[in-house]
Design an enzyme around this catalytic site. Structure first.
Site, PDB file in Angstrom:
ATOM      1  N   LYS A 122       1.103  -1.292   0.099  1.00 42.23           N
ATOM      2  CA  LYS A 122      -0.120   0.056   0.270  1.00 42.23           C
ATOM      3  C   LYS A 122       0.830   1.148   0.094  1.00 42.23           C
ATOM      4  O   LYS A 122       1.810   1.265   0.282  1.00 42.23           O
ATOM      5  CB  LYS A 122      -1.035  -0.057   1.151  1.00 42.23           C
ATOM      6  N   CYS A 123       0.098   2.485  -0.270  1.00 41.02           N
ATOM      7  CA  CYS A 123       0.921   3.800  -0.313  1.00 41.02           C
ATOM      8  C   CYS A 123       0.873   4.086   1.303  1.00 41.02           C
ATOM      9  O   CYS A 123      -0.110   3.946   2.073  1.00 41.02           O
ATOM     10  CB  CYS A 123      -0.208   4.565  -0.933  1.00 41.02           C
ATOM     11  N   PRO A 124       1.866   4.792   1.602  1.00 37.60           N
ATOM     12  CA  PRO A 124       3.161   5.333   0.976  1.00 37.60           C
ATOM     13  C   PRO A 124       4.188   4.186   0.878  1.00 37.60           C
ATOM     14  O   PRO A 124       5.403   4.681   0.629  1.00 37.60           O
ATOM     15  CB  PRO A 124       3.494   6.615   1.587  1.00 37.60           C
ATOM     16  N   ILE A 125       3.869   2.957   1.475  1.00 36.83           N
ATOM     17  CA  ILE A 125       5.169   1.952   1.624  1.00 36.83           C
ATOM     18  C   ILE A 125       5.770   1.679   0.400  1.00 36.83           C
ATOM     19  O   ILE A 125       6.906   1.592   0.400  1.00 36.83           O
ATOM     20  CB  ILE A 125       4.496   0.715   2.406  1.00 36.83           C
ATOM     21  N   ASN A 126       4.800   1.638  -0.537  1.00 31.37           N
ATOM     22  CA  ASN A 126       5.480   1.140  -1.947  1.00 31.37           C
ATOM     23  C   ASN A 126       6.532   2.120  -2.521  1.00 31.37           C
ATOM     24  O   ASN A 126       7.246   1.911  -3.091  1.00 31.37           O
ATOM     25  CB  ASN A 126       4.055   0.967  -2.837  1.00 31.37           C
TER      26      ASN A 126
END
Lengths: 82, 294
Positions: free
Chosen positions: A19-23
């Site tokens: 998921k954002c913002p981990i990606n």
């Protein structure tokens, strides 16, 4: 125009389901290990990730050379900026 | 000790100066002027110092319109509060029937969505219009982009930054990121990945521009979307959409003419939106807006 047809990635990252913002953070960390001009291939999900990750990459000076629709996911070829 | 001046104390005058009477005898809320909600560390520290010294409740209130309110200030201390805050250039806000301190989002300097410079404009507008007397309160707000955090449709006069996108076929690689970026459905990709743009659906947010890897999408023009006649309160009214792409240099003239029109046309304690409902929006459009259309 970039001639991206024959470009081979120096590194790859599969961010399916991330998921954002981990990606974006993972993409950024990977790019930090690489040299300017090298190519990174990442796979991100449709929806928020394909809307957000390209924008953040552009803001940080990297360039997306190619986008492939994998059906529900997208493969981005990124050239590391200076 | 009773203050002699208190006999002369006029509550309306106090309100124009940003001092609001509280429940308890002789206690006032002091509303501080913080245009656009941007507050330097220096002013923040001084506010805290003054609030600790003169505020009786152990806290301040952050108002809905981005000001800091020092609560529980005794009437006798008001002069000292004004003087001490002024040492760092911190001014007092206003209440009552006048142009209020304008609000704004963080703007475009650090927020990646920002299109127009809301913070720069808010300072200019505050400088020129703050405190101008009106029939009723008059609230102005600036949003840097169509995400519109400052709620332009609830302002007497709301401004919202927008950008008109322009596509150049030469630069386009057909990557389709713009059609993914556009959640309004204003851009769909054809079989070569090239965009088909529908201006009717576009809300001018610039998402296509700031995601395009090759700058095939660029800016044709930027400006302010202007809404007039909004309010919240007892009888909420959503603002009317008035103008697209008003340039920075016309903003102050537009505000000036709008407030003048309001003062000439409103009746009693009537907000500008209520005035539109009574005299007709067309009258305002004809007498003010026409001159600003492209």
């Amino acid at each position: 125009m970039d001639n991206t047809g024959e470009n081979k990635a120096d590194a790859t990252l599969d961010l399916s389901g991330v998921k954002c913002p981990i990606n974006f953070v993972k993409t950024k960390l990977k790019l930090e290990e690489m040299e300017t001009g090298q190519l990174l291939e990442v796979v991100v999900d449709d929806g928020e990730p394909i809307r957000s990750v390209p924008k953040s990459l552009k803001d940080e000076g990297h360039k997306i050379l190619k986008v492939d629709d994998l059906g529900g996911r997208f493969k981005l070829l990124i050239r590391k900026g200076a | 000790m009773e203050i002699q001046d208190k006999s002369k104390l006029n509550l309306e005058d106090m309100k124009s100066g940003g001092f609001i009477k509280e429940r308890k005898k002789d206690l006032f809320t002091v509303r501080l002027r913080v245009p656009g909600g941007r507050l330097s560390f220096e002013k923040m520290e001084k506010m805290a110092e003054v609030a600790k010294k003169y505020g009786r409740y152990g806290y301040v209130h952050v108002s809905v319109r981005q000001s800091i309110e020092i609560v529980g200030v005794h009437f006798d201390d008001i002069d000292a509060v004004i003087k001490e805050l002024d040492s760092v250039g911190q001014k007092i806000a206003s209440c009552g029937a006048r142009v209020r301190v304008p609000t704004a989002c963080g703007g475009c300097e650090y927020n990646p969505n920002g299109i127009m410079d809301a913070q720069k404009m808010v300072l200019e507008v505050d400088e020129k219009f703050f405190g101008r007397e009106c029939h009723h309160k008059f609230k102005i707000g600036f949003a840097g982009c169509p995400i519109d955090c400052p709620k332009s449709s609830e302002m007497d006069l709301g401004f919202m930054g927008m950008v008109d996108p322009e596509w150049s076929e030469e630069e386009c690689t057909g990557c389709t990121l713009c059609s993914k970026a556009c959640i309004e459905g204003a851009i769909v990709s054809d079989s070569d990945g090239k965009p088909i743009y529908d201006p009717e659906k576009c809300i001018y947010c610039g998402d296509c521009i700031n995601r395009c890897p090759t700058d095939a999408w660029g800016e044709k023009r930027k400006g302010w979307f202007v809404r007039v006649g909004g309010k919240h309160g007892r009888h909420p009214r959503s603002a009317d959409d008035i103008i697209k792409f008003l340039p920075n240099e016309k903003v102050c003239d537009f505000i000036d003419k709008t407030v003048t029109w309001y003062n000439n046309n409103a009746s009693g304690r009537e907000r500008i939106g209520t005035c539109f409902d009574r005299v007709g929006l067309d009258k305002y459009k004809k007498e003010v807006v026409e001159d600003f259309k492209e």
